[in-house]
Structure formats: structure tokens, C-alpha cells
Design an enzyme around this catalytic site. Structure first.
Site, PDB file in Angstrom:
ATOM      1  N   TYR A  17       1.220  -1.596   0.027  1.00 38.75           N
ATOM      2  CA  TYR A  17       0.360  -0.417  -0.047  1.00 38.75           C
ATOM      3  C   TYR A  17       0.893   0.917  -0.153  1.00 38.75           C
ATOM      4  O   TYR A  17       0.334   2.596  -0.478  1.00 38.75           O
ATOM      5  CB  TYR A  17      -0.888   0.230   1.297  1.00 38.75           C
ATOM      6  CG  TYR A  17      -2.094  -0.679   0.856  1.00 38.75           C
ATOM      7  CD1 TYR A  17      -1.927  -2.121  -0.078  1.00 38.75           C
ATOM      8  CD2 TYR A  17      -2.455  -1.271   2.658  1.00 38.75           C
ATOM      9  CE1 TYR A  17      -2.991  -2.956   0.816  1.00 38.75           C
ATOM     10  CE2 TYR A  17      -3.315  -2.519   2.251  1.00 38.75           C
ATOM     11  CZ  TYR A  17      -3.944  -3.298   1.502  1.00 38.75           C
ATOM     12  OH  TYR A  17      -4.485  -4.044   1.624  1.00 38.75           O
TER      13      TYR A  17
ATOM     14  N   LYS B 134       1.281  -6.633   6.461  1.00 36.02           N
ATOM     15  CA  LYS B 134       1.648  -7.523   5.065  1.00 36.02           C
ATOM     16  C   LYS B 134       3.156  -7.711   4.366  1.00 36.02           C
ATOM     17  O   LYS B 134       3.062  -6.078   3.542  1.00 36.02           O
ATOM     18  CB  LYS B 134       0.477  -8.006   3.920  1.00 36.02           C
ATOM     19  CG  LYS B 134      -1.024  -7.157   4.791  1.00 36.02           C
ATOM     20  CD  LYS B 134      -2.103  -7.711   4.111  1.00 36.02           C
ATOM     21  CE  LYS B 134      -3.405  -6.927   4.877  1.00 36.02           C
ATOM     22  NZ  LYS B 134      -3.329  -5.391   4.259  1.00 36.02           N
TER      23      LYS B 134
HETATM   24  N1  LIG Z   1      -5.246  -8.792   2.282  1.00 29.60           N
HETATM   25  C1  LIG Z   1      -5.783  -8.297   0.983  1.00 29.60           C
HETATM   26  O1  LIG Z   1      -5.480  -8.785  -0.384  1.00 29.60           O
HETATM   27  C2  LIG Z   1      -7.181  -7.258   0.989  1.00 29.60           C
HETATM   28  C3  LIG Z   1      -6.837  -6.374   1.785  1.00 29.60           C
HETATM   29  N2  LIG Z   1      -7.937  -4.946   1.696  1.00 29.60           N
HETATM   30  C4  LIG Z   1      -8.065  -4.779   3.072  1.00 29.60           C
HETATM   31  O2  LIG Z   1      -9.378  -4.474   3.219  1.00 29.60           O
HETATM   32  C5  LIG Z   1      -9.910  -2.663   3.421  1.00 29.60           C
HETATM   33  C6  LIG Z   1     -11.137  -2.630   2.927  1.00 29.60           C
HETATM   34  O3  LIG Z   1     -11.125  -3.002   2.007  1.00 29.60           O
HETATM   35  P1  LIG Z   1     -11.004  -2.103  -0.018  1.00 29.60           P
HETATM   36  O4  LIG Z   1     -11.015  -2.657  -0.251  1.00 29.60           O
HETATM   37  O5  LIG Z   1     -10.605  -0.528   0.851  1.00 29.60           O
HETATM   38  O6  LIG Z   1     -12.791  -1.723   0.372  1.00 29.60           O
HETATM   39  P2  LIG Z   1     -14.132  -1.342   1.330  1.00 29.60           P
HETATM   40  O7  LIG Z   1     -15.528  -2.931   1.180  1.00 29.60           O
HETATM   41  O8  LIG Z   1     -13.801  -0.855   3.119  1.00 29.60           O
HETATM   42  O9  LIG Z   1     -14.524  -0.084   0.809  1.00 29.60           O
HETATM   43  C7  LIG Z   1     -13.940   0.678   1.093  1.00 29.60           C
HETATM   44  C8  LIG Z   1     -14.394   2.097  -0.305  1.00 29.60           C
HETATM   45  O10 LIG Z   1     -16.229   2.724   0.363  1.00 29.60           O
HETATM   46  C9  LIG Z   1     -16.591   3.455   0.642  1.00 29.60           C
HETATM   47  N3  LIG Z   1     -17.106   3.836   2.118  1.00 29.60           N
HETATM   48  C10 LIG Z   1     -16.992   3.141   2.722  1.00 29.60           C
HETATM   49  N4  LIG Z   1     -18.231   2.937   4.111  1.00 29.60           N
HETATM   50  C11 LIG Z   1     -19.045   3.769   3.008  1.00 29.60           C
HETATM   51  C12 LIG Z   1     -19.960   4.129   3.452  1.00 29.60           C
HETATM   52  N5  LIG Z   1     -19.851   4.018   4.883  1.00 29.60           N
HETATM   53  N6  LIG Z   1     -21.263   4.528   3.221  1.00 29.60           N
HETATM   54  C13 LIG Z   1     -20.211   4.757   1.766  1.00 29.60           C
HETATM   55  N7  LIG Z   1     -19.557   4.437   1.101  1.00 29.60           N
HETATM   56  C14 LIG Z   1     -18.400   4.078   2.115  1.00 29.60           C
HETATM   57  C15 LIG Z   1     -14.971   3.751   0.697  1.00 29.60           C
HETATM   58  O11 LIG Z   1     -14.746   5.225   0.359  1.00 29.60           O
HETATM   59  P3  LIG Z   1     -14.424   6.470   1.196  1.00 29.60           P
HETATM   60  O12 LIG Z   1     -13.062   6.656   1.898  1.00 29.60           O
HETATM   61  O13 LIG Z   1     -14.461   8.048   0.377  1.00 29.60           O
HETATM   62  O14 LIG Z   1     -15.275   6.884   2.413  1.00 29.60           O
HETATM   63  C16 LIG Z   1     -14.264   3.287  -0.326  1.00 29.60           C
HETATM   64  O15 LIG Z   1     -14.307   4.178  -1.626  1.00 29.60           O
HETATM   65  C17 LIG Z   1      -8.495  -2.277   2.560  1.00 29.60           C
HETATM   66  O16 LIG Z   1      -8.610  -1.057   3.246  1.00 29.60           O
HETATM   67  C18 LIG Z   1      -7.110  -2.777   2.980  1.00 29.60           C
HETATM   68  O17 LIG Z   1      -6.811  -2.268   4.535  1.00 29.60           O
HETATM   69  C19 LIG Z   1      -8.759  -4.575   0.647  1.00 29.60           C
HETATM   70  C20 LIG Z   1      -8.398  -5.307  -0.097  1.00 29.60           C
HETATM   71  C21 LIG Z   1      -6.951  -6.964  -0.133  1.00 29.60           C
HETATM   72  O1  LIG Z   2      -4.014  -5.996   0.077  1.00 25.46           O
HETATM   73  C1  LIG Z   2      -3.755  -5.594  -1.999  1.00 25.46           C
HETATM   74  C2  LIG Z   2      -4.423  -4.574  -2.506  1.00 25.46           C
HETATM   75  O2  LIG Z   2      -3.472  -3.571  -3.074  1.00 25.46           O
HETATM   76  C3  LIG Z   2      -3.075  -4.791  -4.192  1.00 25.46           C
HETATM   77  C4  LIG Z   2      -2.694  -4.427  -5.961  1.00 25.46           C
HETATM   78  O3  LIG Z   2      -1.807  -3.218  -5.605  1.00 25.46           O
HETATM   79  C5  LIG Z   2      -3.700  -5.447  -4.123  1.00 25.46           C
HETATM   80  O4  LIG Z   2      -3.257  -7.079  -5.003  1.00 25.46           O
HETATM   81  C6  LIG Z   2      -3.971  -7.187  -2.534  1.00 25.46           C
HETATM   82  O5  LIG Z   2      -4.971  -7.740  -2.514  1.00 25.46           O
END
Ligand SMILES: NC(=O)C1=CN([C@@H]2O[C@H](COP(=O)(O)OP(=O)(O)OC[C@H]3O[C@@H](n4cnc5c(N)ncnc54)[C@H](OP(=O)(O)O)[C@@H]3O)[C@@H](O)[C@H]2O)C=CC1
Ligand SMILES: O=C1CO[C@H](CO)[C@@H](O)[C@@H]1O
Length: 280
Positions: free
Chosen positions: A54, A83
Site C-alpha cells: 500500500y 503484510k
Molecule cells: N489482503 C488483501 O489482499 C486486501 C486487503 N484489503 C484491506 O481491506 C480494507 C477494506 O477493503 P477496501 O478494498 O478498502 O474496500 P471497502 O469494502 O472497505 O470499501 C471502501 C470504499 O467504500 C467507501 N465507504 C466506506 N464506508 C462507507 C460508507 N459508510 N458509506 C458509503 N461509502 C463508504 C470508501 O470511500 P471513502 O473512503 O470515500 O469513504 C471506499 O471507496 C482495505 O483498506 C485493506 O486494508 C483490501 C483489499 C485486498
Molecule cells: O491488498 C491488496 C491491495 O493491493 C494489491 C494490489 O496493489 C492487491 O492485490 C492486494 O490484495
């Protein structure tokens, strides 16, 4: 079950992990990120999820330091996850990646360190590195991310220590029933990433109906559904009002029927890569 924002689940090694936290994927280094993490801690969040990929661990670290001071908290009050990225999977490489993450975060230990993706032929050596750091007392808990059942079975064939957590994509359109059951049977805590499907579920009519019935928002219903079925959740927002909204889920309960209706929305739909078919 879960009583408040700071309630924890007990991992199989006895470590307490908050059911709820903030994720910071796609938020660049800088004041927006620092302010988001600080707002979260100020409003009672105790868990923060980041990753080396990230590229924002410096700002997360800055936010942690400031939040501890401003809220009169100590390091032990927070639960910080990072991670190891795919390019750093290997015994020495993973140990070095851990040091690099710690340096950027300005911390001397992490609460949880995860193997980010199950890169074939690479994750076992990385796991050995995590086990060694854990045994040295340098990490409180170790786990994996994006592991399917067959990855977990393969890892556990050789592992000395079973993963404590598996963080996977998990939301009402990807309910991961078999994986959840496998993890529960093996005492591996499931954790939901993209719990809000990155915002794609917020106008779903069934979720809106359930939200309306409870006087809650769709985001709150989804996040409540996570913890009511024993899944840790880490929604991301950089907006203070949504950070507060997302955490306000401890004053209502979904009925069995609500839970089943949400479960029935499963469509095996992903917003992220398929762990059996990714190339990065
Ligand atoms: N291990 C992995 O491979 C991965 C891990 N992750 C982790 O999981 C976390 C969460 O997943 P993420 O992909 O960010 O997505 P989320 O499902 O948490 O959604 C985030 C989005 O929803 C919006 N949002 C959040 N709360 C609200 C609300 N109450 N009402 C309306 N819109 C809302 C945010 O916008 P805004 O910020 O403008 O409010 C943003 O655009 C990541 O940040 C990361 O830490 C994510 C992807 C992969
Ligand atoms: O956590 C995540 C978000 O960033 C990565 C890509 O840049 C994803 O692949 C991953 O799962």
C-alpha cells in the site's frame, strides 16, 4: 455476542484481536491518511490494517504516534497489521521485509503480520520466516491472506505453527461459506477485506430494506453481518463521518432471517483477484 467497538476475538495463541478496524488500501502517504487513522482512533477504533504494497506505512506510523499521544493511549492499546508482499517471499527476504515495515511504521513489533498472497512455491519459506519472528517474540500473531482451503491444507502440512488469521475478500456477494467453515473448524480467525465490496453494495434493495427496518445504513448492516457470524472486519474510509458511521454497529442485532437473506445474496463475485489465478 460482540458488545462494543473494542471487543476482541481470541486467536488460537491467546492474543486478543479487535473484531473491527480500519483498512487503508488505496490511500496515499500524507495528511488525508494521517487524519483518517487519527479520526478512527479518536472515535474508538483500535485496529489498523495496512500492507507494504500500500506504500503508506510511513503515514500510518505517524498517525499511530500522534493518535497515541492525543488520546492518552499506549502502544499495547492498538492492534497493527501489515503484510509481506509477493516479491519478498523467502526466508531472508521476508525477515528483511518485516524489518522494513517496522522501520516505516516506527514500531518495534506488529500485532499481526500476514503473507499477502499464496504465491505457489514461495509461501512455505515465507511462513518459516514468520514462524521464526513469532518464536523470537517479534510479532504477536502471524497469519495469511487470500489463502483458499487447499493453500491452508498445504501450508499446514509443514507448518510448525498454524496461521492465526486468514484475511480474504468477504462480503454479501462472496460469502465464502466453505472457507469460513474450514477456518472455524481449524481455529483460524477469518477476516473480511473489501467488506463493503468497495462501495458496490450500498444501493442493493435487499440490504436497503434490512437497513431501513433497523434504522441503520447498508454499510452498518453489512459490517454487523460480518461480526455476527464471527468474521473480523476492516472497512476503509477516509471520511470522518463514515469512519464514525461504520463503527456504530453495536446497538442493534440482525435477526436469523436477516442473516439468511444476506447470505442468500452470494454470487461468488469478486472485486479483487482470484487467489487461484493471479499474476503479480
Ligand atoms: N489482503 C488483501 O489482499 C486486501 C486487503 N484489503 C484491506 O481491506 C480494507 C477494506 O477493503 P477496501 O478494498 O478498502 O474496500 P471497502 O469494502 O472497505 O470499501 C471502501 C470504499 O467504500 C467507501 N465507504 C466506506 N464506508 C462507507 C460508507 N459508510 N458509506 C458509503 N461509502 C463508504 C470508501 O470511500 P471513502 O473512503 O470515500 O469513504 C471506499 O471507496 C482495505 O483498506 C485493506 O486494508 C483490501 C483489499 C485486498
Ligand atoms: O491488498 C491488496 C491491495 O493491493 C494489491 C494490489 O496493489 C492487491 O492485490 C492486494 O490484495
Amino acid at each position: 455476542m460482540t458488545q462494543n467497538l473494542q471487543s476482541t476475538t481470541t486467536l488460537h495463541n491467546g492474543v486478543h484481536m479487535p473484531w473491527f478496524g480500519i483498512g487503508v488500501f488505496k490511500v496515499e502517504e500524507g495528511s488525508e491518511l494521517v487524519n483518517a487513522v487519527k479520526a478512527a482512533v479518536k472515535h474508538g477504533y483500535r485496529s489498523i490494517d495496512t500492507a507494504a504494497i500500500y506504500a503508506n506505512e510511513n503515514s500510518v506510523g505517524q498517525a499511530i504516534q500522534e493518535a497515541l499521544l492525543e488520546n492518552n493511549l499506549s502502544r499495547g492499546d492498538l492492534f497493527v497489521t501489515s503484510k509481506v508482499w509477493n516479491a519478498d517471499l523467502g526466508y531472508e527476504e521476508t525477515r528483511a521485509a518485516y524489518e522494513a515495515s517496522l522501520n516505516k511504521l516506527g514500531l518495534d513489533y506488529l500485532d499481526l503480520y500476514l503473507i499477502h498472497w499464496p504465491v505457489q512455491g514461495k509461501y512455505k519459506e515465507a511462513w518459516r520466516a514468520l514462524e521464526s519472528l513469532y518464536k523470537e517474540g517479534r510479532i504477536k500473531a502471524i497469519g495469511v491472506s487470500n489463502f483458499q482451503i487447499h493453500h491452508l491444507e498445504d501450508l499446514m502440512k509443514d507448518a510448525e505453527i498454524k496461521p492465526m488469521v486468514n484475511q480474504v475478500e468477504f462480503h454479501p456477494q462472496l460469502t465464502q461459506a466453505e472457507l469460513l467453515q474450514f477456518c472455524q473448524k481449524n481455529n483460524i480467525q477469518m477476516e473480511a477485506w473489501s467488506p463493503l465490496m468497495q462501495g458496490q453494495l450500498l444501493d442493493h434493495p435487499v440490504l436497503q430494506e434490512i437497513a431501513h427496518k433497523h434504522g441503520k445504513t447498508v454499510a452498518q448492516v453489512i459490517l454487523r453481518w460480518d461480526i455476527q457470524q464471527g468474521v473480523v472486519t476492516i472497512p476503509k474510509s477516509t471520511k470522518a463521518h463514515r469512519i464514525i458511521e461504520n463503527a456504530d454497529i453495536f446497538d442493534f442485532e440482525l435477526t436469523r432471517e436477516d442473516m439468511d437473506r444476506i447470505q442468500a445474496l452470494n454470487a461468488n463475485l469478486r472485486v479483487g483477484p482470484d487467489p487461484d489465478n493471479f499474476d503479480f
